[in-house]
Write a protein that holds these residues in place. Structure first.
Motif, mmCIF file in Angstrom:
data_model
loop_
_atom_site.group_PDB
_atom_site.id
_atom_site.type_symbol
_atom_site.label_atom_id
_atom_site.label_comp_id
_atom_site.label_asym_id
_atom_site.label_seq_id
_atom_site.Cartn_x
_atom_site.Cartn_y
_atom_site.Cartn_z
ATOM 1 N N ALA A 56 48.611 45.011 44.280
ATOM 2 C CA ALA A 56 47.766 44.685 45.658
ATOM 3 C C ALA A 56 48.257 43.832 46.711
ATOM 4 O O ALA A 56 47.927 43.344 47.547
ATOM 5 N N GLY A 57 49.493 43.393 46.287
ATOM 6 C CA GLY A 57 50.323 42.371 47.228
ATOM 7 C C GLY A 57 50.847 41.237 46.668
ATOM 8 O O GLY A 57 51.118 41.077 45.750
ATOM 9 N N ARG A 58 50.625 40.139 47.820
ATOM 10 C CA ARG A 58 51.283 38.858 47.040
ATOM 11 C C ARG A 58 50.088 37.939 47.598
ATOM 12 O O ARG A 58 49.112 38.031 48.659
ATOM 13 N N ALA A 59 49.900 36.721 46.743
ATOM 14 C CA ALA A 59 48.722 35.783 47.136
ATOM 15 C C ALA A 59 49.147 34.592 46.386
ATOM 16 O O ALA A 59 50.224 34.295 45.623
ATOM 17 N N ALA A 85 45.572 43.581 41.199
ATOM 18 C CA ALA A 85 46.289 42.353 41.120
ATOM 19 C C ALA A 85 47.162 42.040 42.202
ATOM 20 O O ALA A 85 47.689 43.266 42.510
ATOM 21 N N PRO A 86 47.002 40.865 43.072
ATOM 22 C CA PRO A 86 46.221 39.904 42.715
ATOM 23 C C PRO A 86 45.000 39.989 43.334
ATOM 24 O O PRO A 86 45.033 40.735 44.428
ATOM 25 N N CYS A 87 44.124 39.059 42.825
ATOM 26 C CA CYS A 87 42.501 39.186 43.170
ATOM 27 C C CYS A 87 42.129 37.823 43.606
ATOM 28 O O CYS A 87 42.472 36.691 43.010
ATOM 29 N N LEU A 88 41.732 37.821 44.887
ATOM 30 C CA LEU A 88 41.441 36.355 45.515
ATOM 31 C C LEU A 88 39.912 36.231 44.960
ATOM 32 O O LEU A 88 39.021 36.106 45.548
ATOM 33 N N SER A 89 39.850 35.569 43.698
ATOM 34 C CA SER A 89 38.757 35.113 43.069
ATOM 35 C C SER A 89 38.186 33.947 42.937
ATOM 36 O O SER A 89 37.177 33.645 42.455
ATOM 37 N N HIS A 90 39.066 32.901 43.662
ATOM 38 C CA HIS A 90 38.521 31.540 43.553
ATOM 39 C C HIS A 90 38.738 31.070 45.013
ATOM 40 O O HIS A 90 39.475 31.579 45.998
ATOM 41 N N PHE A 149 44.035 51.868 49.442
ATOM 42 C CA PHE A 149 44.848 51.132 48.771
ATOM 43 C C PHE A 149 45.764 50.170 49.752
ATOM 44 O O PHE A 149 45.833 49.099 49.468
ATOM 45 N N GLU A 150 46.242 50.956 50.853
ATOM 46 C CA GLU A 150 46.923 50.189 51.406
ATOM 47 C C GLU A 150 46.192 49.201 52.392
ATOM 48 O O GLU A 150 46.636 47.908 52.744
ATOM 49 N N SER A 151 44.838 49.377 52.676
ATOM 50 C CA SER A 151 44.107 48.240 53.066
ATOM 51 C C SER A 151 43.600 47.211 52.087
ATOM 52 O O SER A 151 43.688 45.982 52.635
ATOM 53 N N ALA A 152 43.617 47.502 50.784
ATOM 54 C CA ALA A 152 43.391 46.513 49.927
ATOM 55 C C ALA A 152 44.454 45.367 49.704
ATOM 56 O O ALA A 152 44.662 44.219 49.788
ATOM 57 N N GLU A 188 44.630 43.356 52.881
ATOM 58 C CA GLU A 188 43.647 42.231 52.964
ATOM 59 C C GLU A 188 44.062 41.115 51.950
ATOM 60 O O GLU A 188 43.851 39.956 52.006
ATOM 61 N N THR A 189 44.830 41.527 50.684
ATOM 62 C CA THR A 189 45.236 40.374 49.837
ATOM 63 C C THR A 189 46.448 39.798 50.340
ATOM 64 O O THR A 189 46.614 38.423 50.175
#
Length: 295
Positions: free
Chosen positions: A214-217, A155-160, A24-27, A30-31
């Protein structure tokens, strides 16, 4: 024996929790770090222009054309070699592209110099025409947005992916909001589908920070989005005879000097219509050519 089983259960539980937390921390990490992709090639995002009509009241083609401006740039390289905030062009050469209403147009093309006996003027040769989805005024910066097909558990997911027009900047973002600009539901659906294709959708907008497990984006909030005009379709206005003596063929009202010339008589019976390059003009029939030769 029971104490041993209990101890093993506790150890196993702690081990699984540690592994899950590490993943989870890795995810999250990454985000938090928005991935910067390899720059898009200049050919995929360059030479995009906004366009507005020229309403100055002077003779065509010195007036009555269009002002074009490269999006996301403070200056535009004009056909005369000068760098200006925006460039005047006497006409738009639609060539083999499909026309769109000027007040909703985002055009990709090349600035050229063409001329006749009245002088030389800039022309924008249109290579792609994109049409705004609503009357909402675009603000912010312009991007080509594609859906990467990525769906995440957290979320958030870097989907775009967004590629900034007229630059080589490109990065992943946590989605794009195109639902708040007043576009019809059908156009929103078309845009969502088009984002999964290679050309994506052109979007004007600003960024907002989104947070989650999953963090901030960053996500893109659209102020306008543009769909590419299909080849073979046209929303252009009909051509009309205009000018002081009806000597100009255009799709809007033009001003002229009101100095009468005998050749203007030839245009009274001539056909004013779209030509092969997409612009309005008098069709050069043998009758018109012969009439002009006698004047």
């Amino acid at each position: 024996m029971s104490n041993t089983k209990y101890a093993l259960t506790v150890v196993l539980g702690l081990l699984l929790t540690s592994i899950a937390f590490a993943n989870f921390e890795s995810a999250v990490n990454e985000t938090k770090s928005i991935t910067i992709l390899a720059p898009d090639s200049p050919g995929s995002t360059s030479t995009f222009f906004t366009v507005r009509p020229d309403f100055r009241r002077c003779a065509s083609p010195m007036c009555g054309g269009y002002f074009v401006k490269r999006v996301n740039q403070t200056v535009t390289n004009c056909a005369n070699g000068r760098k200006m905030a925006e460039c005047y062009v006497a006409s738009l050469d639609w060539a083999n592209t499909s026309g769109v209403p000027i007040d909703r147009a985002l055009l990709r093309g090349t600035l050229l110099t063409r001329g006749d006996r009245k002088g030389k003027y800039g022309v924008l040769k249109v290579e792609e025409a994109w049409q705004a989805s609503s009357d909402s005024r675009p603000s912010g910066e312009f991007y080509r947005v594609r859906d990467l097909g990525l769906r995440c558990i957290a979320a958030p997911c870097l989907s775009h992916n967004e590629a900034k027009l007229n630059t080589t900047l490109s990065r992943k973002i946590a989605g794009v909001d195109i639902n708040s600009i007043g576009a019809l539901d059908d156009l929103v659906s078309q845009a969502s589908q088009a984002m999964t294709g290679a050309e994506g959708v052109l979007v004007a907008g600003t960024h907002a920070t989104v947070t989650g497990p999953a963090g901030r984006a960053q996500m893109l909030k659209a102020t306008q989005f543009y769909l590419k005009a299909s080849v073979g379709t046209s929303n252009l206005k009909p051509c009309i005879k205009t000018g002081c003596s009806g000597e100009i063929c255009a799709d809007d009202t033009r001003m002229s000097t009101c100095i009468y010339r005998s050749e203007y008589e030839c245009y009274k019976k001539a056909s004013c219509e779209r030509q092969s390059n997409g612009n309005c003009g008098f069709t050069r029939t043998p009758e018109l050519t012969s009439c002009l030769a006698r004047k």
